[in-house]
Design a protein around this motif. Sequence first.
Motif, PDB file in Angstrom:
ATOM      1  N   VAL A 177      39.478  36.867  43.813  1.00 55.89           N
ATOM      2  CA  VAL A 177      39.379  37.244  42.402  1.00 55.89           C
ATOM      3  C   VAL A 177      39.649  38.727  42.224  1.00 55.89           C
ATOM      4  O   VAL A 177      40.428  39.144  41.362  1.00 55.89           O
ATOM      5  N   GLN A 178      39.029  39.557  43.060  1.00 53.51           N
ATOM      6  CA  GLN A 178      39.207  41.005  42.947  1.00 53.51           C
ATOM      7  C   GLN A 178      40.648  41.414  43.251  1.00 53.51           C
ATOM      8  O   GLN A 178      41.214  42.288  42.585  1.00 53.51           O
ATOM      9  N   SER A 179      41.244  40.772  44.260  1.00 58.33           N
ATOM     10  CA  SER A 179      42.626  41.097  44.621  1.00 58.33           C
ATOM     11  C   SER A 179      43.586  40.744  43.491  1.00 58.33           C
ATOM     12  O   SER A 179      44.466  41.537  43.127  1.00 58.33           O
ATOM     13  N   ALA A 180      43.414  39.544  42.946  1.00 56.11           N
ATOM     14  CA  ALA A 180      44.292  39.121  41.849  1.00 56.11           C
ATOM     15  C   ALA A 180      44.060  39.964  40.605  1.00 56.11           C
ATOM     16  O   ALA A 180      45.012  40.303  39.886  1.00 56.11           O
ATOM     17  N   ALA A 181      42.809  40.322  40.348  1.00 52.60           N
ATOM     18  CA  ALA A 181      42.501  41.150  39.182  1.00 52.60           C
ATOM     19  C   ALA A 181      43.205  42.505  39.268  1.00 52.60           C
ATOM     20  O   ALA A 181      43.725  43.014  38.271  1.00 52.60           O
ATOM     21  N   SER A 182      43.243  43.081  40.466  1.00 50.63           N
ATOM     22  CA  SER A 182      43.913  44.377  40.647  1.00 50.63           C
ATOM     23  C   SER A 182      45.392  44.274  40.301  1.00 50.63           C
ATOM     24  O   SER A 182      45.956  45.166  39.651  1.00 50.63           O
ATOM     25  N   ILE A 183      46.014  43.173  40.721  1.00 52.18           N
ATOM     26  CA  ILE A 183      47.449  42.985  40.458  1.00 52.18           C
ATOM     27  C   ILE A 183      47.710  42.752  38.981  1.00 52.18           C
ATOM     28  O   ILE A 183      48.567  43.403  38.360  1.00 52.18           O
ATOM     29  N   ILE A 184      46.976  41.823  38.392  1.00 48.83           N
ATOM     30  CA  ILE A 184      47.237  41.442  37.006  1.00 48.83           C
ATOM     31  C   ILE A 184      46.912  42.567  36.036  1.00 48.83           C
ATOM     32  O   ILE A 184      47.660  42.828  35.086  1.00 48.83           O
ATOM     33  N   MET A 185      45.801  43.280  36.272  1.00 43.11           N
ATOM     34  CA  MET A 185      45.441  44.354  35.364  1.00 43.11           C
ATOM     35  C   MET A 185      46.410  45.530  35.463  1.00 43.11           C
ATOM     36  O   MET A 185      46.545  46.310  34.518  1.00 43.11           O
ATOM     37  N   PHE A 186      47.093  45.666  36.598  1.00 38.45           N
ATOM     38  CA  PHE A 186      48.163  46.667  36.704  1.00 38.45           C
ATOM     39  C   PHE A 186      49.388  46.209  35.908  1.00 38.45           C
ATOM     40  O   PHE A 186      49.984  46.985  35.154  1.00 38.45           O
ATOM     41  N   ILE A 187      49.743  44.926  36.035  1.00 40.65           N
ATOM     42  CA  ILE A 187      50.957  44.408  35.405  1.00 40.65           C
ATOM     43  C   ILE A 187      50.867  44.432  33.889  1.00 40.65           C
ATOM     44  O   ILE A 187      51.841  44.756  33.199  1.00 40.65           O
ATOM     45  N   VAL A 188      49.698  44.091  33.330  1.00 35.02           N
ATOM     46  CA  VAL A 188      49.592  44.027  31.870  1.00 35.02           C
ATOM     47  C   VAL A 188      49.708  45.404  31.234  1.00 35.02           C
ATOM     48  O   VAL A 188      49.937  45.517  30.017  1.00 35.02           O
ATOM     49  N   GLN A 189      49.569  46.476  32.023  1.00 29.42           N
ATOM     50  CA  GLN A 189      49.698  47.829  31.493  1.00 29.42           C
ATOM     51  C   GLN A 189      51.146  48.313  31.495  1.00 29.42           C
ATOM     52  O   GLN A 189      51.440  49.386  30.956  1.00 29.42           O
ATOM     53  N   ILE A 190      52.050  47.534  32.095  1.00 29.12           N
ATOM     54  CA  ILE A 190      53.467  47.906  32.103  1.00 29.12           C
ATOM     55  C   ILE A 190      54.030  47.726  30.692  1.00 29.12           C
ATOM     56  O   ILE A 190      53.833  46.674  30.072  1.00 29.12           O
ATOM     57  N   PRO A 191      54.704  48.706  30.148  1.00 27.93           N
ATOM     58  CA  PRO A 191      55.275  48.567  28.801  1.00 27.93           C
ATOM     59  C   PRO A 191      56.180  47.337  28.697  1.00 27.93           C
ATOM     60  O   PRO A 191      57.032  47.110  29.547  1.00 27.93           O
TER      61      PRO A 191
END
Length: 209
Positions: A81-95
Motif C-alpha cells: 500500500v505504501q509503495s503504491a501510494a508513493s507512486i500514485i501520489m507522485f503521478i497525480v501531481q504531474i500537470p
Amino acid sequence: MRSCEYTKVSQNKIYPEASCRTKLLCLRNFRFFRGSCLLNNFHDDHFLADSISITFEFQKNEERQETVTQEKSNDPSLCPVQSAASIIMFIVQIPGASPDISINLFRNGDGSVVLVSSSTMLATLRHAADSMGKDVLGFTSSQIDCHSICSPCAMALFLADYPEFTIMLICRWRSYSFLWYIRKQIQQFYSGISLRMIQREHFFTIPRL
C-alpha cells in the motif's frame, strides 16, 4: 507483476502479438480502500489506505479485468500500500495527469519526467544485486533479468507455507509454470525437511490382494 505491465518494453520481433496483448498499467487500474471506502486517486491521502486493488485489463494469458488485492503490511520498506501510494501520489501531481496516464513515470534529478523502461529497471536490479554481493545472494547480477522480480514473490509465498493454488491466484498464473520461479537451490527451501522425514521412521505396506 510482469515487466511489460509497469515499464516501457521493446517490441517483440518474434511474437509481436505478445508485446501488444498485455496492457501497461494506468492510474485508473489502481484503487485504494480505507475499510470498504474507495479513496479518490486525485484528492485523498493514499497513505491512509488499508488495502490496494490493481486491475489488469488484459494479460498474455488472455484473462481480462483481473483484480488482485493486497493489504498494508505496516513494514517500513515492504508494504504494497505504501509503495503504491508513493507512486500514485507522485503521478497525480504531474500537470495534465488523467486516469489514463501510465504508471511508469519517474522524475529525473533535473526535474524532468521520463518513462521508465525495462532496460532501466534491469540496470536498477543489477545495481542492487552488485551492492548486496554474491556472498549474500548466491548469484551475480549478470544472472538476473526483469523476470527475476517474479521469483522472490513466488519464493516468499512458498516459504511462508502458502498452498500452490494461493500462489497461482495471487501471481496470476494459470498453470504450473510458476514452478519455474520456485528455486530449489534456495537454502531455506529445505528448512525442516530432514527433521520431518524422520518423524515416522517405520512404515507398513498393505499387502496386495
